[in-house]
Scaffold this motif. Structure first.
Motif, mmCIF file in Angstrom:
data_model
loop_
_atom_site.group_PDB
_atom_site.id
_atom_site.type_symbol
_atom_site.label_atom_id
_atom_site.label_comp_id
_atom_site.label_asym_id
_atom_site.label_seq_id
_atom_site.Cartn_x
_atom_site.Cartn_y
_atom_site.Cartn_z
ATOM 1 N N LEU A 125 71.894 84.681 14.417
ATOM 2 C CA LEU A 125 71.977 85.589 15.567
ATOM 3 C C LEU A 125 72.631 86.882 15.111
ATOM 4 C CD1 LEU A 125 71.825 86.153 18.675
ATOM 5 C CD2 LEU A 125 74.111 85.117 18.844
ATOM 6 N N ASP A 126 72.023 87.989 15.483
ATOM 7 C CA ASP A 126 72.541 89.289 15.046
ATOM 8 C C ASP A 126 72.424 90.283 16.197
ATOM 9 O OD1 ASP A 126 71.858 92.174 13.844
ATOM 10 O OD2 ASP A 126 73.070 91.107 12.384
ATOM 11 N N TYR A 193 61.075 84.069 15.100
ATOM 12 C CA TYR A 193 61.925 85.199 15.473
ATOM 13 C C TYR A 193 61.738 85.609 16.930
ATOM 14 C CZ TYR A 193 63.410 86.366 10.704
ATOM 15 O OH TYR A 193 63.994 86.341 9.460
ATOM 16 N N GLY A 194 62.841 85.944 17.556
ATOM 17 C CA GLY A 194 62.831 86.569 18.880
ATOM 18 C C GLY A 194 63.709 87.793 18.819
ATOM 19 N N ASN A 210 66.822 83.994 15.278
ATOM 20 C CA ASN A 210 65.754 83.286 14.577
ATOM 21 C C ASN A 210 66.245 81.944 14.056
ATOM 22 O OD1 ASN A 210 66.446 83.568 11.479
ATOM 23 N ND2 ASN A 210 66.842 85.587 12.370
ATOM 24 N N GLY A 211 65.298 81.091 13.720
ATOM 25 C CA GLY A 211 65.667 79.773 13.222
ATOM 26 C C GLY A 211 64.510 79.079 12.529
ATOM 27 N N VAL A 225 63.436 80.099 21.287
ATOM 28 C CA VAL A 225 64.062 81.175 20.508
ATOM 29 C C VAL A 225 64.128 82.454 21.334
ATOM 30 C CG1 VAL A 225 63.777 82.698 18.512
ATOM 31 C CG2 VAL A 225 63.494 80.231 18.245
ATOM 32 N N MET A 226 63.022 82.813 21.995
ATOM 33 C CA MET A 226 63.021 84.047 22.779
ATOM 34 C C MET A 226 63.935 83.951 23.994
ATOM 35 S SD MET A 226 62.120 87.133 22.904
ATOM 36 C CE MET A 226 60.735 87.308 21.754
ATOM 37 N N ASP A 227 63.966 82.790 24.635
ATOM 38 C CA ASP A 227 64.876 82.615 25.776
ATOM 39 C C ASP A 227 66.330 82.827 25.350
ATOM 40 O OD1 ASP A 227 62.781 82.085 27.462
ATOM 41 O OD2 ASP A 227 63.075 79.904 27.486
#
Length: 245
Positions: A125-126, A193-194, A210-211, A225-227
């Motif tokens: 997470l960034d 990625y989101g 992302n993961g 991921v996007m949520d």
């Protein structure tokens, strides 16, 4: 008497022509001194009217809405970062280096959640913040943020190796926001990625979540991921307003 007759003749002749011509050619016997003074005044008046006043040349721009940025590593709650990155190496986040904290800042969290025989889940997470001041030559802070909104969005959409990036507009995240969903193959795994680009006033918020699943673990779903990215982005945007109260 010899001088008086020609002078009288000229005065009578002037009386017979229009008034505008009398002013131009029938002033007096004193030569050009009177008309010269009038010409100097006319030139000065023309020069003054041709030179714009300071207020006319100074471009007025809308004041920047926000003067401060939040502390990046505290902009997203510990509860949320703990849910998105369960096994973060640094639960408090790792701040990004910045030479101008008033204008830019960032923080990141990453970690590998080892599930044993079920494999492992990696998460990153960034969040980054960019604040723009109003400038007479460059425009208002809001306008500058809008311009850079488009540039930052384009950078994400053009991520090298990104598979089928999908961009969508979203509401409820600042003044304007767009998401970009895509997959990227790295370290022999498919990362999901989101990314969120949001603008609130004169501040841009860039968030990436992302993961990937390792050692046989399932790849995280694009929706999850996007949520997670949107939830974190909303908190980051809210933190900007909170920092300026």
């Amino acid at each position: 008497m010899q001088r008086t007759a020609p002078r009288l003749t000229r005065i009578l002749a002037c009386a017979a022509v229009p008034v505008m011509l009398v002013v131009a050619g029938c002033s007096s016997d004193s030569g050009d001194s009177g008309s010269g003074a009038t010409g100097s005044k006319d030139k000065a008046s023309a020069s003054a009217s041709a030179t714009p006043s300071p207020s006319a040349t100074t471009k007025k721009v809308e004041p920047a809405k926000f003067a401060k940025l939040p502390e990046a590593c505290k902009a997203i709650t510990a509860k949320e970062t703990g849910a998105l990155v369960p096994k973060a190496k640094n639960k408090n986040g790792t701040p990004a280096p910045s030479t101008d904290p008033a204008s830019r800042g960032g923080c990141s969290w990453n970690g590998l959640d080892d599930k044993g025989v079920k494999g492992s889940q990696y998460r990153w997470l960034d969040v980054s913040f960019y604040r723009y001041d109003s400038d007479a030559a460059l425009g208002s802070g809001q306008e500058r943020a809008q311009e850079n909104f488009a540039k930052e969005l384009a950078k994400i959409e053009q991520t090298p190796g990104a598979k089928q990036p999908v961009t969508k507009s979203v509401s409820g995240v600042g003044d304007e926001a767009k998401t970009v969903a895509y997959q990227l193959r790295k370290t022999d795994e498919d990362f999901v990625y989101g990314s969120v680009v949001a603008r609130t006033g004169n501040v841009l918020v860039l968030l990436s979540y992302n993961g990937a699943g390792y050692a046989g673990a399932e790849t995280p779903s694009a929706k999850n991921v996007m949520d997670g990215a949107l939830t974190a982005a909303k908190e980051a945007v809210a933190a900007v307003a909170a920092a300026n109260k």
